[in-house]
Design a protein around this motif. Structure first.
Motif, PDB file in Angstrom:
ATOM      1  N   SER A 153       0.835  -1.205   0.000  1.00  0.00           N
ATOM      2  CA  SER A 153       0.000   0.000   0.000  1.00  0.00           C
ATOM      3  C   SER A 153       0.869   1.254   0.000  1.00  0.00           C
ATOM      4  CB  SER A 153      -0.915   0.020   1.226  1.00  0.00           C
ATOM      5  OG  SER A 153      -1.819  -1.049   1.155  1.00  0.00           O
ATOM      6  N   ILE A 154       1.866   1.275   0.872  1.00  0.00           N
ATOM      7  CA  ILE A 154       2.701   2.489   0.926  1.00  0.00           C
ATOM      8  C   ILE A 154       3.563   2.583  -0.341  1.00  0.00           C
ATOM      9  CG2 ILE A 154       4.752   1.633   2.216  1.00  0.00           C
ATOM     10  CD1 ILE A 154       2.945   4.975   2.846  1.00  0.00           C
ATOM     11  N   ASN A 155       3.951   1.447  -0.903  1.00  0.00           N
ATOM     12  CA  ASN A 155       4.718   1.497  -2.142  1.00  0.00           C
ATOM     13  C   ASN A 155       3.865   1.994  -3.307  1.00  0.00           C
ATOM     14  OD1 ASN A 155       7.141   0.807  -1.030  1.00  0.00           O
ATOM     15  ND2 ASN A 155       7.006  -1.370  -1.532  1.00  0.00           N
ATOM     16  N   ALA A 156       2.586   1.627  -3.298  1.00  0.00           N
ATOM     17  CA  ALA A 156       1.685   2.142  -4.339  1.00  0.00           C
ATOM     18  C   ALA A 156       1.571   3.665  -4.190  1.00  0.00           C
ATOM     19  CB  ALA A 156       0.316   1.476  -4.216  1.00  0.00           C
ATOM     20  N   VAL A 157       1.488   4.125  -2.929  1.00  0.00           N
ATOM     21  CA  VAL A 157       1.423   5.565  -2.694  1.00  0.00           C
ATOM     22  C   VAL A 157       2.732   6.235  -3.148  1.00  0.00           C
ATOM     23  CG1 VAL A 157       1.293   7.326  -0.870  1.00  0.00           C
ATOM     24  CG2 VAL A 157      -0.260   5.377  -0.820  1.00  0.00           C
ATOM     25  N   SER A 158       3.853   5.525  -2.980  1.00  0.00           N
ATOM     26  CA  SER A 158       5.150   6.125  -3.359  1.00  0.00           C
ATOM     27  C   SER A 158       5.191   6.445  -4.850  1.00  0.00           C
ATOM     28  CB  SER A 158       6.322   5.208  -2.962  1.00  0.00           C
ATOM     29  OG  SER A 158       6.475   4.135  -3.875  1.00  0.00           O
ATOM     30  N   LEU A 217       2.680   7.270  -6.640  1.00  0.00           N
ATOM     31  CA  LEU A 217       1.834   8.462  -6.795  1.00  0.00           C
ATOM     32  C   LEU A 217       2.588   9.719  -6.345  1.00  0.00           C
ATOM     33  CD1 LEU A 217      -1.075   9.179  -7.573  1.00  0.00           C
ATOM     34  CD2 LEU A 217      -1.773   8.579  -5.246  1.00  0.00           C
ATOM     35  N   CYS A 218       3.367   9.580  -5.280  1.00  0.00           N
ATOM     36  CA  CYS A 218       4.146  10.713  -4.769  1.00  0.00           C
ATOM     37  C   CYS A 218       5.110  11.229  -5.838  1.00  0.00           C
ATOM     38  CB  CYS A 218       4.975  10.294  -3.549  1.00  0.00           C
ATOM     39  SG  CYS A 218       3.989  10.067  -2.090  1.00  0.00           S
ATOM     40  N   GLU A 219       5.818  10.280  -6.472  1.00  0.00           N
ATOM     41  CA  GLU A 219       6.824  10.707  -7.457  1.00  0.00           C
ATOM     42  C   GLU A 219       6.187  11.473  -8.608  1.00  0.00           C
ATOM     43  OE1 GLU A 219       8.923   7.067  -8.439  1.00  0.00           O
ATOM     44  OE2 GLU A 219       9.140   6.689  -6.290  1.00  0.00           O
ATOM     45  N   LYS A 220       4.933  11.170  -8.911  1.00  0.00           N
ATOM     46  CA  LYS A 220       4.251  11.857 -10.016  1.00  0.00           C
ATOM     47  C   LYS A 220       3.674  13.204  -9.590  1.00  0.00           C
ATOM     48  CE  LYS A 220       4.237   8.595 -13.292  1.00  0.00           C
ATOM     49  NZ  LYS A 220       5.222   8.719 -14.344  1.00  0.00           N
ATOM     50  N   THR A 221       3.524  13.413  -8.268  1.00  0.00           N
ATOM     51  CA  THR A 221       2.789  14.616  -7.832  1.00  0.00           C
ATOM     52  C   THR A 221       3.624  15.590  -7.013  1.00  0.00           C
ATOM     53  OG1 THR A 221       2.095  13.415  -5.860  1.00  0.00           O
ATOM     54  CG2 THR A 221       0.556  13.412  -7.710  1.00  0.00           C
ATOM     55  N   GLY A 222       4.818  15.186  -6.594  1.00  0.00           N
ATOM     56  CA  GLY A 222       5.629  16.081  -5.761  1.00  0.00           C
ATOM     57  C   GLY A 222       5.362  15.895  -4.275  1.00  0.00           C
ATOM     58  N   ALA A 223       4.483  14.967  -3.903  1.00  0.00           N
ATOM     59  CA  ALA A 223       4.297  14.663  -2.476  1.00  0.00           C
ATOM     60  C   ALA A 223       5.479  13.810  -2.004  1.00  0.00           C
ATOM     61  CB  ALA A 223       2.992  13.909  -2.280  1.00  0.00           C
ATOM     62  N   ASP A 224       5.706  13.798  -0.673  1.00  0.00           N
ATOM     63  CA  ASP A 224       6.848  13.057  -0.128  1.00  0.00           C
ATOM     64  C   ASP A 224       6.303  11.896   0.708  1.00  0.00           C
ATOM     65  OD1 ASP A 224       8.828  12.140   1.671  1.00  0.00           O
ATOM     66  OD2 ASP A 224       9.897  14.048   1.552  1.00  0.00           O
ATOM     67  N   VAL A 225       6.653  10.666   0.331  1.00  0.00           N
ATOM     68  CA  VAL A 225       6.061   9.497   0.974  1.00  0.00           C
ATOM     69  C   VAL A 225       6.400   9.409   2.467  1.00  0.00           C
ATOM     70  CG1 VAL A 225       7.870   7.771   0.533  1.00  0.00           C
ATOM     71  CG2 VAL A 225       5.479   7.069   0.539  1.00  0.00           C
TER      72      VAL A 225
END
Ligand code: NAD
Ligand code: UDX
Length: 482
Positions: A230-235, A237-245
């Protein structure tokens, strides 16, 4: 009381050492058919690396703890027999790639039936498919030779994690003991409970029926692995959006219903258990007609494979779409820190992905031997019980250098990839490393252990899993671009 344990591996060795160390009035013998392994347990160089293990073993060995290859003799004498043999994923035949291979398990059960002449409690310590206890009962009752023999089967799965095995065994969150809800089954549960109660508070020793205990183990591993996927899936998404996992993990982990542990984004999970146990659960679900449930759990593996592939793709595309003949330093080969175990380590997939593209790898790991690394990279997935190909071994030998230090590995490298979170990687002299590398010098941190800000200030192009992307990697017009 005499305890025997069949299987002197990562689980059998440390678990029995802890029982011998903590319990009064027991004699524990750990058994294996592998003579080399037993010789190592009896030597100064134990066959597995675990912080604190040497101390526990040396305190008890030769007094209440013994290691032996005389399996039949010690099983015949024992009151309690733990079975802690390996239950890997089947590599061929029905269920290949999913089902657990129960060959070692069944051969242990048949041996117990053959040599027993007194009542015994048989404890499933290995992780096994739900309903295995029933199969064991049938194998035992149909093969027993001596009328004095009688068996109670218990399920007592192990929850230790490698690298922290001794800590986990000393203070487990819980122990579960499952057994038949008959007078004899309940008595057997109570006997085993008394062993653990010598150092574990009784309210942490859970008891249940056999099937709950067997399934609890598979479910616990599936839940843990699912958190990482789950957290890797979010990671991604982070790389595409500028959020920091890391910021996201901190925020969601602060919710007491979620909790902070097991939320570290990574290059993917490895280890001998997660993938094997989920695949096994998927197989069981399909067999029971639970297709949607099977698909749900299988997606945890799909994301894990995606995460490893994604990492390789990022390395290749960042290095201008070619890594052929480029030296790449690989920091860490074990599947996690504080172990030399490489079973299912993501490093195998990442290294293979880079080797396929013709990269030259300089690998450093403080605990994994050169022989082990080369063997792992020479074998095809799920092929560990086949002889590996000479051609692949030669290819690997030509393309891999095993380095004695991080600094040696990085000399002349175009990039370094962190694949295991060893503590020493948190304190690297990044300036020294940068000066010794080809420019632009890249860091691909698959464990988020390197200080990305400091690395960028020195001049590295930096990629961390789930971290905002370095402009160099996204924007060809960036001032840092070549
Ligand atoms: P392992 O491969 O390290 O050890 C198993 C040992 O059993 C081997 O040394 C093998 O030679 C021996 N063996 C096999 N058949 C035998 C037989 N018939 N007689 C005597 N010895 C025999 O495996 P492991 O990592 O210790 O795992 C054992 C079980 O525990 C598996 O089911 C695994 O899923 C489970 N488990 C592992 C971990 C872990 O962290 N490794 C944690 C929890 C549960
Ligand atoms: C696991 C279970 O934790 C343990 O309870 C069970 O008995 C055996 O399987 P183990 O595989 O030894 O233990 O190690 P674990 O700490 O669970 O790590 C497994 C993998 O997940 C490692 O590759 C680790 O690096 C990775 N991981 C773990 C992450 O990627 N992120 C995390 O947040 C935690």
């Amino acid at each position: 009381m005499k305890i025997a344990c069949i299987g002197a591996g990562y689980v059998g060795g440390p678990t029995m050492a802890m029982i011998a160390h903590k319990c009064e009035g027991v004699e524990v013998t750990v058994l294996d058919i592998n003579e080399e392994r037993i010789a190592a347990w009896n030597s100064d160089k134990l066959p597995i690396y675990e912080p604190g293990l040497e101390e526990v073993v040396s305190a008890a060995r030769g007094k209440t703890l013994f290691f032996s290859t005389e399996c039949e003799k010690h099983v015949a004498e024992a009151d309690i027999v733990f079975i802690s043999v390996n239950t890997p994923t089947k590599t061929r035949g029905v269920g290949a790639g999913y089902a657990a291979d129960m060959t070692y398990w069944e051969s242990a059960a048949r041996m117990i039936a053959r040599v027993s002449h007194s009542p015994k409690i048989i404890v499933e310590k290995s992780t096994v498919p739900v309903k295995t206890a029933q199969a064991v009962e049938r194998v035992l009752s149909n093969n027993v030779l001596n009328p004095g023999a009688r068996f109670d089967i218990l399920s007592n799965p192990e929850f230790l994690a490698e690298g922290t095995a001794i800590k986990d065994l000393e203070k487990p969150d819980r122990v579960i003991i499952g057994g038949r809800q008959t007078p004899s089954g309940l008595k057997a549960i109570d006997t085993l409970k008394k062993v653990y109660a010598q150092w574990i508070p009784e309210d942490q020793i859970l008891t249940s029926n056999l099937w709950s205990s067997e399934l609890a183990k598979l479910a616990a591993n599936a839940f843990l692995a699912q958190r990482i996927s789950s957290i890797n899936a979010v990671s991604a998404l982070c790389e595409k959006t500028g959020a920091d996992v890391s910021e996201i993990s901190k925020c969601i982990g602060a919710d007491s219903r979620i909790g902070p542990k097991f939320l570290n984004a990574s290059v993917g999970f490895g280890g001998s258990c997660f993938q094997k146990d989920i695949l096994n659960m998927v197989y069981i679900c399909r067999g029971l007609g639970l297709e949607e449930v099977a698909n749900y759990w299988e997606s945890v593996i799909t994301i894990n494979n995606y995460q490893k592939r994604r990492f390789v793709d990022v390395v290749i595309s960042s290095l201008f779409n070619t890594v052929r003949a480029k030296r790449i330093a690989i920091l860490g080969f074990a599947f996690k820190k504080d172990t030399g175990d490489t079973r299912e380590t993501p490093a195998i997939d990442v290294c293979n992905g880079l080797l396929e593209e013709g990269a030259k790898l300089a690998v450093y790991d403080p605990q994994v031997t050169e022989e082990r690394m080369k063997m792992d990279l020479s074998m095809d997935k799920f092929e560990w019980d086949h002889p590996y190909s000479e051609r692949k071994a030669k290819e690997v030998s030509d393309l891999i250098e095993c380095s004695e230090s991080v600094y040696k590995a990085c000399e002349g490298a175009h990039a370094l990839c962190v694949l295991t979170e060893w503590d020493e990687f948190k304190e690297l002299d990044l300036r020294r490393i940068y000066d010794s590398m080809v420019k632009p010098a890249f860091i691909f941190d698959g464990r988020n252990v390197i200080d990305g800000k400091a690395a960028k200030e020195i001049g590295f192009v930096f990629f961390g899993v789930g971290k905002p992307l370095d402009p160099f990697l996204t924007d060809p017009a960036s001032p840092n671009s070549p």
